[in-house]
Design a protein around this motif. Structure first.
Motif, PDB file in Angstrom:
ATOM      1  N   GLY A 229       0.679  -1.179   0.018  1.00 12.39           N
ATOM      2  CA  GLY A 229      -0.001  -0.055  -0.031  1.00 12.39           C
ATOM      3  C   GLY A 229       0.778   1.302  -0.241  1.00 12.39           C
ATOM      4  N   LYS A 230       2.010   1.201   0.865  1.00 10.41           N
ATOM      5  CA  LYS A 230       2.682   2.557   0.918  1.00 10.41           C
ATOM      6  C   LYS A 230       3.648   2.598  -0.639  1.00 10.41           C
ATOM      7  N   VAL A 231       4.012   1.664  -0.952  1.00  7.32           N
ATOM      8  CA  VAL A 231       4.590   1.607  -2.282  1.00  7.32           C
ATOM      9  C   VAL A 231       3.775   2.261  -3.353  1.00  7.32           C
ATOM     10  N   MET A 232       2.502   1.343  -3.336  1.00  5.84           N
ATOM     11  CA  MET A 232       1.571   1.691  -4.598  1.00  5.84           C
ATOM     12  C   MET A 232       1.355   3.463  -4.464  1.00  5.84           C
ATOM     13  N   GLY A 233       1.127   3.746  -3.213  1.00  2.00           N
ATOM     14  CA  GLY A 233       0.619   5.225  -3.242  1.00  2.00           C
ATOM     15  C   GLY A 233       1.571   6.086  -3.793  1.00  2.00           C
ATOM     16  N   ALA A 234       3.020   5.693  -3.316  1.00  2.00           N
ATOM     17  CA  ALA A 234       4.034   6.819  -3.796  1.00  2.00           C
ATOM     18  C   ALA A 234       4.408   6.576  -5.301  1.00  2.00           C
ATOM     19  N   ALA A 235       4.234   5.307  -5.803  1.00  2.00           N
ATOM     20  CA  ALA A 235       4.348   5.036  -7.156  1.00  2.00           C
ATOM     21  C   ALA A 235       3.255   5.702  -8.173  1.00  2.00           C
ATOM     22  N   SER A 236       2.081   5.594  -7.477  1.00  2.00           N
ATOM     23  CA  SER A 236       0.944   6.089  -8.377  1.00  2.00           C
ATOM     24  C   SER A 236       0.969   7.662  -8.668  1.00  2.00           C
ATOM     25  N   LYS A 237       1.735   8.377  -7.697  1.00  2.00           N
ATOM     26  CA  LYS A 237       1.935   9.781  -7.648  1.00  2.00           C
ATOM     27  C   LYS A 237       3.164   9.997  -8.430  1.00  2.00           C
ATOM     28  N   GLU A 238       4.205   9.273  -8.387  1.00  2.00           N
ATOM     29  CA  GLU A 238       5.446   9.725  -9.091  1.00  2.00           C
ATOM     30  C   GLU A 238       5.460   9.103 -10.585  1.00  2.00           C
ATOM     31  N   LEU A 239       4.668   8.102 -10.850  1.00  2.00           N
ATOM     32  CA  LEU A 239       4.658   7.513 -12.122  1.00  2.00           C
ATOM     33  C   LEU A 239       3.384   7.793 -12.921  1.00  2.00           C
ATOM     34  N   ALA A 240       2.537   8.914 -12.546  1.00  2.00           N
ATOM     35  CA  ALA A 240       1.258   9.021 -13.045  1.00  2.00           C
ATOM     36  C   ALA A 240       1.440   9.388 -14.446  1.00  2.00           C
ATOM     37  N   GLY A 241       0.566   8.737 -15.322  1.00  2.00           N
ATOM     38  CA  GLY A 241       0.787   9.054 -16.798  1.00  2.00           C
ATOM     39  C   GLY A 241       1.659   8.413 -17.326  1.00  2.00           C
ATOM     40  N   ARG A 242       2.731   7.947 -16.825  1.00  2.00           N
ATOM     41  CA  ARG A 242       3.815   7.095 -17.503  1.00  2.00           C
ATOM     42  C   ARG A 242       3.630   5.676 -17.437  1.00  2.00           C
ATOM     43  N   ALA A 243       2.992   5.211 -16.651  1.00  2.00           N
ATOM     44  CA  ALA A 243       2.557   3.895 -16.636  1.00  2.00           C
ATOM     45  C   ALA A 243       1.282   3.398 -15.860  1.00  2.00           C
ATOM     46  N   ASP A 244       0.732   2.301 -16.317  1.00  2.00           N
ATOM     47  CA  ASP A 244      -0.615   2.039 -16.064  1.00  2.00           C
ATOM     48  C   ASP A 244      -0.683   1.674 -14.647  1.00  2.00           C
ATOM     49  N   GLY A 245      -1.582   1.734 -13.933  1.00  2.00           N
ATOM     50  CA  GLY A 245      -1.726   1.158 -12.254  1.00  2.00           C
ATOM     51  C   GLY A 245      -1.732  -0.290 -12.386  1.00  2.00           C
ATOM     52  N   LYS A 246      -2.239  -1.008 -13.147  1.00  2.00           N
ATOM     53  CA  LYS A 246      -2.326  -2.359 -13.446  1.00  2.00           C
ATOM     54  C   LYS A 246      -0.727  -2.953 -13.467  1.00  2.00           C
ATOM     55  N   ARG A 247       0.117  -2.326 -14.221  1.00  2.00           N
ATOM     56  CA  ARG A 247       1.300  -2.606 -14.550  1.00  2.00           C
ATOM     57  C   ARG A 247       2.170  -2.404 -13.167  1.00  2.00           C
ATOM     58  N   ILE A 248       1.995  -1.260 -12.616  1.00  2.00           N
ATOM     59  CA  ILE A 248       2.563  -0.772 -11.604  1.00  2.00           C
ATOM     60  C   ILE A 248       2.430  -1.863 -10.622  1.00  2.00           C
ATOM     61  N   SER A 249       1.195  -2.380 -10.315  1.00  2.00           N
ATOM     62  CA  SER A 249       0.703  -3.347  -9.169  1.00  2.00           C
ATOM     63  C   SER A 249       1.514  -4.649  -9.467  1.00  2.00           C
ATOM     64  N   THR A 250       1.321  -4.887 -10.689  1.00  2.00           N
ATOM     65  CA  THR A 250       1.994  -6.388 -11.218  1.00  2.00           C
ATOM     66  C   THR A 250       3.582  -6.274 -10.740  1.00  2.00           C
ATOM     67  N   TYR A 251       4.230  -5.189 -10.897  1.00  2.00           N
ATOM     68  CA  TYR A 251       5.657  -5.099 -10.761  1.00  2.00           C
ATOM     69  C   TYR A 251       6.196  -5.016  -9.361  1.00  2.00           C
ATOM     70  N   VAL A 252       5.094  -4.307  -8.468  1.00  2.00           N
ATOM     71  CA  VAL A 252       5.373  -4.110  -7.052  1.00  2.00           C
ATOM     72  C   VAL A 252       5.315  -5.443  -6.186  1.00  2.00           C
ATOM     73  N   LYS A 253       4.070  -6.259  -6.752  1.00  2.00           N
ATOM     74  CA  LYS A 253       4.060  -7.564  -6.122  1.00  2.00           C
ATOM     75  C   LYS A 253       5.389  -8.445  -6.380  1.00  2.00           C
ATOM     76  N   ALA A 254       5.722  -8.428  -7.723  1.00  2.00           N
ATOM     77  CA  ALA A 254       6.895  -9.272  -8.122  1.00  2.00           C
ATOM     78  C   ALA A 254       8.192  -8.721  -7.255  1.00  2.00           C
ATOM     79  N   LEU A 255       8.252  -7.544  -7.131  1.00  2.00           N
ATOM     80  CA  LEU A 255       9.437  -6.908  -6.311  1.00  2.00           C
ATOM     81  C   LEU A 255       9.404  -7.168  -4.944  1.00  2.00           C
ATOM     82  N   LEU A 256       8.233  -7.109  -4.306  1.00  2.00           N
ATOM     83  CA  LEU A 256       8.081  -7.475  -2.786  1.00  2.00           C
ATOM     84  C   LEU A 256       8.082  -8.765  -2.483  1.00  2.00           C
ATOM     85  N   ALA A 257       7.839  -9.835  -3.379  1.00  2.00           N
ATOM     86  CA  ALA A 257       7.763 -11.203  -2.892  1.00  2.00           C
ATOM     87  C   ALA A 257       9.082 -11.675  -2.617  1.00  2.00           C
TER      88      ALA A 257
END
Length: 147
Positions: A119-147
């Motif tokens: 949740g913390k990562v997604m909040g920061a990533a959504s703001k920082e990467l707004a418009g440059r990456a889709d939320g679904k794509r960000i979520s997929t990568y965050v899950k993989a990186l935190l696993a």
């Protein structure tokens, strides 16, 4: 010139060129802008316009998949054409490698160590990467990186 002005000029150019598909697609987009302006009583910034475009693209993708499931390839193609017209106005999308490196730095910044911190990562990533990456794509990568 603002993004909205660019889109309005492109509507006029499409009208002059008698490109009805592009004209109609961009008119739908400008009507979405006007709807938000009226509902929220505010002038739209370029960031607001980008968010609206992303929302419209998401809606078109959902509709296209439903049309595909229903066997209506003609309507699916119309939706995909509109998406192509809209994507021109979005900022350049991040490649997979760029997205992964950006997310790694965000994970370090917020101090995330486990999937519980998503949740913390997604909040920061959504703001920082707004418009440059889709939320679904960000979520997929965050899950993989935190696993």
């Amino acid at each position: 010139m603002s993004l909205r002005d660019t889109i309005n000029n492109d509507v006029k150019e499409a009208m002059k060129a008698k490109d009805t598909k592009k004209r109609d697609a961009l008119r739908l987009l400008t009507s979405a802008f006007k709807q938000i302006e009226v509902d929220e009583r505010k002038d739209l910034s370029d960031e607001d316009v980008i968010k609206i475009i992303q929302t419209q693209i998401k809606r078109r993708n959902d509709a296209a998949s439903q049309y595909k499931d229903a066997g209506r390839d003609d309507l699916m193609q119309t939706e995909l054409d509109e998406i192509a017209y809209y994507e021109v106005y979005l900022p350049k999308q991040l490649t997979d490698e760029e997205l992964e490196s950006e997310l790694k730095s965000i994970i370090e910044k917020v101090g995330a160590t486990s999937p519980k911190d998503m949740g913390k990562v997604m909040g920061a990533a959504s703001k920082e990467l707004a418009g440059r990456a889709d939320g679904k794509r960000i979520s997929t990568y965050v899950k993989a990186l935190l696993a």
